[in-house]
Design an enzyme around this catalytic site. Structure first.
Site, short mmCIF file in Angstrom:
data_model
loop_
_atom_site.label_atom_id
_atom_site.label_comp_id
_atom_site.label_asym_id
_atom_site.label_seq_id
_atom_site.Cartn_x
_atom_site.Cartn_y
_atom_site.Cartn_z
N CYS A 159 0.80 -1.22 0.00
CA CYS A 159 0.00 0.00 0.00
C CYS A 159 0.84 1.28 0.00
CB CYS A 159 -0.98 -0.01 1.17
SG CYS A 159 -2.37 1.12 0.98
N HIS A 166 -3.97 -5.66 2.36
CA HIS A 166 -3.70 -5.74 3.80
C HIS A 166 -4.32 -7.02 4.34
CE1 HIS A 166 -2.34 -1.54 4.06
NE2 HIS A 166 -3.35 -1.22 3.27
#
Length: 250
Positions: A105, A202
């Site tokens: 990310c 995630h």
């Protein structure tokens, strides 16, 4: 009494040093779990893990074998930006030389050329990856399944408003069969470059995707020791967890 730690050390196949980048500022949605999975699976494969941290202002450790880094909010990216740029050449040299890395990310974005926020501010990246990201008002959020040739289905959870586009110098990690991935248009998720794996997923990523963890370990061991000897791991519970995760709605 036998010193069990000494026994483990004497029977170890060698030490693998895992460096976690900026865990103080880039550790959102459980990304610390990726480092812990690396530590545990390295041990299960019969090697000795050495888990290191690098935060803003620290001396950069030498002789690292694997690098992992997580995500963070825009504010966290701003905190680490100047320090990351100072380490750009070291990280480029490691990546270009084949050091296995997993970046998630926010660090995925900053490993690219630049991240332009929704308000037009530019956070300069280090250019390890031929990508760039633009913040938008559209938020990509939910469970994701990514079909890959290398790791099978990669499962995770995305929550980002940055839209990342890939240049010709990298390939996508895979194609989304559920979820959005890098952006809302091209159907791809993540990036592969040399031995770097980058992703928006995630959750954290590695507990549900041990094939990715084992790729990092195998690559590091082969580079360091000239060969790789895996352990006999029982991943039945991982397989069950993956089955459940894959069935979750978007």
């Amino acid at each position: 009494m036998t010193d069990q730690s000494a026994v483990r050390e004497s029977t170890s196949k060698g030490t693998l040093r895992v460096l976690q980048l900026y865990p103080r500022d880039m550790n959102i949605y459980g990304d610390w779990g990726n480092a812990l999975v690396m530590q545990r699976r390295i041990s299960w494969h019969g090697y000795t893990p050495e888990l290191l941290e690098y935060n803003v202002g620290d001396p950069f450790p030498a002789d690292v074998d694997i690098i992992v880094g997580g995500g963070g909010q825009d504010s966290g990216q701003l905190v680490i930006q100047a320090d990351l740029l100072e380490r750009a050449q070291e990280l480029k040299t490691l990546a270009d030389g084949g050091t296995p890395m997993l970046v998630i990310c926010g660090l995925y974005q900053l490993f690219g050329h630049r991240f332009v926020t929704r308000t037009g501010s530019e956070i300069k990246g280090i250019g390890v990856l031929d990508v760039e990201t633009h913040g938008t008002d559209e938020r990509l959020i939910g469970n994701v399944v990514v079909a890959t040739d290398e790791f099978g289905d990669v499962l995770g959870y995305e929550n980002h408003s940055g839209q990342t586009t890939l240049g010709s110098g990298v390939a996508p990690l895979g194609t989304t069969t559920k979820g959005m991935g890098n952006n809302s248009t091209d159907g791809h998720e993540g990036v592969r470059y040399r031995n770097v794996v980058a992703s928006y997923l995630h959750g954290s990523l590695l507990p549900k995707n041990p094939a990715v963890a084992d790729f990092l370990i195998k690559t590091a061991a082969t580079r360091k020791f000239g060969s790789y000897s895996p352990g006999s791991l029982d991943d039945r519970y991982v397989a069950k967890a993956r089955e459940l995760a894959a069935r979750r709605p978007r």
